[in-house]
Scaffold this active site. Structure first.
Site, PDB file in Angstrom:
ATOM      1  N   ASP A  23     -10.342   8.921  -0.334  1.00  0.00           N
ATOM      2  CA  ASP A  23      -9.440   8.381  -1.334  1.00  0.00           C
ATOM      3  C   ASP A  23      -7.753   8.597  -0.720  1.00  0.00           C
ATOM      4  O   ASP A  23      -7.436   9.518  -0.071  1.00  0.00           O
ATOM      5  CB  ASP A  23      -9.485   9.333  -2.636  1.00  0.00           C
ATOM      6  N   ASN A  25      -5.252   5.993   0.251  1.00  0.00           N
ATOM      7  CA  ASN A  25      -4.831   5.294   1.012  1.00  0.00           C
ATOM      8  C   ASN A  25      -3.589   4.385   0.411  1.00  0.00           C
ATOM      9  O   ASN A  25      -2.663   4.137   0.959  1.00  0.00           O
ATOM     10  CB  ASN A  25      -5.896   3.944   1.183  1.00  0.00           C
ATOM     11  N   ARG A  36      -0.255  -1.694  -0.059  1.00  0.00           N
ATOM     12  CA  ARG A  36      -1.591  -0.900  -0.123  1.00  0.00           C
ATOM     13  C   ARG A  36      -2.632  -1.188   0.866  1.00  0.00           C
ATOM     14  O   ARG A  36      -3.284  -0.301   1.494  1.00  0.00           O
ATOM     15  CB  ARG A  36      -2.414  -0.980  -1.597  1.00  0.00           C
ATOM     16  N   SER A  68     -16.532   0.342  -4.113  1.00  0.00           N
ATOM     17  CA  SER A  68     -17.610   0.720  -5.225  1.00  0.00           C
ATOM     18  C   SER A  68     -17.934  -0.479  -6.059  1.00  0.00           C
ATOM     19  O   SER A  68     -17.090  -1.471  -6.167  1.00  0.00           O
ATOM     20  CB  SER A  68     -16.925   1.755  -6.098  1.00  0.00           C
ATOM     21  N   THR A  69     -19.045  -0.569  -6.817  1.00  0.00           N
ATOM     22  CA  THR A  69     -19.068  -1.183  -7.742  1.00  0.00           C
ATOM     23  C   THR A  69     -17.945  -1.772  -8.826  1.00  0.00           C
ATOM     24  O   THR A  69     -17.893  -2.893  -9.314  1.00  0.00           O
ATOM     25  CB  THR A  69     -20.305  -1.041  -8.607  1.00  0.00           C
ATOM     26  N   ASN A  71     -14.772  -1.303  -7.519  1.00  0.00           N
ATOM     27  CA  ASN A  71     -13.484  -1.898  -6.944  1.00  0.00           C
ATOM     28  C   ASN A  71     -13.375  -3.311  -6.905  1.00  0.00           C
ATOM     29  O   ASN A  71     -12.429  -3.921  -6.656  1.00  0.00           O
ATOM     30  CB  ASN A  71     -13.731  -1.380  -5.556  1.00  0.00           C
ATOM     31  N   TRP A  72     -14.427  -4.051  -7.592  1.00  0.00           N
ATOM     32  CA  TRP A  72     -14.112  -5.515  -7.700  1.00  0.00           C
ATOM     33  C   TRP A  72     -12.925  -5.823  -8.649  1.00  0.00           C
ATOM     34  O   TRP A  72     -12.336  -7.019  -8.794  1.00  0.00           O
ATOM     35  CB  TRP A  72     -15.148  -6.190  -8.287  1.00  0.00           C
ATOM     36  N   ARG A  74     -10.179  -4.620  -8.765  1.00  0.00           N
ATOM     37  CA  ARG A  74      -8.734  -4.321  -7.848  1.00  0.00           C
ATOM     38  C   ARG A  74      -8.087  -6.073  -7.648  1.00  0.00           C
ATOM     39  O   ARG A  74      -8.826  -7.143  -7.642  1.00  0.00           O
ATOM     40  CB  ARG A  74      -8.943  -4.025  -6.401  1.00  0.00           C
TER      41      ARG A  74
HETATM   42  C1  FPP Z   1      -9.510   4.555  -2.342  1.00  0.00           C
HETATM   43  O1  FPP Z   1      -8.231   4.947  -2.239  1.00  0.00           O
HETATM   44  C2  FPP Z   1      -9.721   3.860  -1.365  1.00  0.00           C
HETATM   45  C3  FPP Z   1     -10.699   2.919  -1.199  1.00  0.00           C
HETATM   46  C4  FPP Z   1     -11.250   2.102  -2.555  1.00  0.00           C
HETATM   47  C5  FPP Z   1     -11.221   1.828  -0.237  1.00  0.00           C
HETATM   48  C6  FPP Z   1     -11.714   2.799   1.077  1.00  0.00           C
HETATM   49  C7  FPP Z   1     -11.923   2.134   2.298  1.00  0.00           C
HETATM   50  C8  FPP Z   1     -11.377   2.281   3.339  1.00  0.00           C
HETATM   51  C9  FPP Z   1     -10.758   3.632   3.709  1.00  0.00           C
HETATM   52  C10 FPP Z   1     -11.579   1.136   4.478  1.00  0.00           C
HETATM   53  C11 FPP Z   1     -12.814   1.513   5.272  1.00  0.00           C
HETATM   54  C12 FPP Z   1     -13.155   0.706   6.237  1.00  0.00           C
HETATM   55  C13 FPP Z   1     -14.094   0.822   7.240  1.00  0.00           C
HETATM   56  C14 FPP Z   1     -14.097  -0.224   8.177  1.00  0.00           C
HETATM   57  C15 FPP Z   1     -15.268   1.438   6.939  1.00  0.00           C
HETATM   58  P1  FPP Z   1      -6.941   4.130  -3.055  1.00  0.00           P
HETATM   59  O2  FPP Z   1      -6.749   3.003  -2.476  1.00  0.00           O
HETATM   60  O3  FPP Z   1      -7.646   4.143  -4.495  1.00  0.00           O
HETATM   61  O4  FPP Z   1      -5.859   5.390  -2.979  1.00  0.00           O
HETATM   62  P2  FPP Z   1      -4.834   5.691  -4.046  1.00  0.00           P
HETATM   63  O5  FPP Z   1      -5.654   6.414  -4.969  1.00  0.00           O
HETATM   64  O6  FPP Z   1      -3.849   6.501  -3.224  1.00  0.00           O
HETATM   65  O7  FPP Z   1      -4.367   4.291  -4.821  1.00  0.00           O
END
Ligand code: FPP
Length: 242
Positions: A23, A25, A36, A68-69, A71-72, A74
């Site tokens: 979490d 990113n 993002r 996650s299920t 995350n679609w 987004r």
């Molecule tokens: C949640 O942070 C993160 C995700 C929903 C995606 C996680 C995926 C990766 C790190 C890529 C992995 C890649 C490979 C190749 C396995 P968020 O985006 O919701 O962060 P925020 O809370 O700061 O908005």
């Protein structure tokens, strides 16, 4: 002043199975004025670094929550950028296989593209016999969805006379989960400042130690993993006993 780097915990104090919610990113990118998707790209690099560190330490299983299920929901371009990151990683998977790491996928692959599903199947088959860390990638994964999927499978077996309802136990349900023969989660790590488990490995984390930290996932380095492992090694686990 000189700081001595803390040694990794002794192997008998290492968790067998570590689950990671990647979490932060989006916030990492926003702080830099980047889209993002740049945060997810940086997060994908961290995923590689941390799985390598786990392999070097001899951790049996690492499970990463990649999609996650839910995350679609987004924006389509963010979903598509994440799918591209998974595919790019799988196209370079030999690098990790050289290091003896095994890859497995948790979740329902049905809505993923044919190309991604092929890459996943190949990577899983090619690495099936490897003995390094087993890296589980949870893609289109939801903990509740997984339990429903397992219950449906057992109900089907009961209907077909393969299993009587009385023969359904914690062990048979556990076997029917996506994690199958993986050990239960010992340590669940969530960077990014939130303290919840967000429908991740609900069954498997029943007795997990929960480690939350404020570092955003793209900034989470090998030292942060070592810190979490040292914290885990100092826990007194009682599993409901005294
Ligand atoms: C949640 O942070 C993160 C995700 C929903 C995606 C996680 C995926 C990766 C790190 C890529 C992995 C890649 C490979 C190749 C396995 P968020 O985006 O919701 O962060 P925020 O809370 O700061 O908005």
């Amino acid at each position: 002043m000189l700081f001595r780097k803390k040694a990794a915990p002794a192997p008998d104090r290492l968790p067998r199975h570590v689950a990671v919610i990647m979490d932060g990113n989006g916030r990492w990118a926003k702080r830099r004025g980047l889209p993002r998707t740049a945060g997810h790209r940086a997060g994908a690099k961290t995923f590689e670094t941390i799985s390598r560190r786990a392999n070097a330490l001899g951790i049996d299983t690492m499970t990463f929550y990649a999609f996650s299920t839910e995350n679609w929901k987004r924006p389509a371009e963010e979903v598509s950028a994440l799918m591209d990151l998974f595919a790019d990683y799988l196209r370079r998977i030999e690098q990790f296989q050289k290091e003896n790491m095994r890859i497995r996928f948790l979740g329902d692959p049905a809505p993923l593209s044919d190309e991604l599903r092929d890459l996943m199947r190949q990577a899983q088959e090619q690495s099936a016999g490897f003995t390094g860390t087993c890296v589980n990638l949870a893609i289109n994964y939801g903990g509740r969805d997984e339990i429903v999927h397992a219950a449906r499978q057992l109900a089907g077996q009961a209907r077909d006379g393969i299993l009587t309802p009385d023969a359904i136990t914690e062990a048979t349900l556990e076997q029917a989960l996506y994690t199958g023969d993986c050990p239960p989660v010992d340590l669940l790590i969530r960077p990014g400042g939130e303290a919840r488990i967000s429908n991740f490995l609900l069954w498997q984390s029943a007795y997990a130690e929960l480690y939350f930290c404020n570092t955003l996932w793209p900034d989470f380095g090998p030292d942060d993993l070592d810190r979490a492992l040292a914290w885990f090694a100092a826990r007194n686990r009682r599993f409901g006993g005294v």
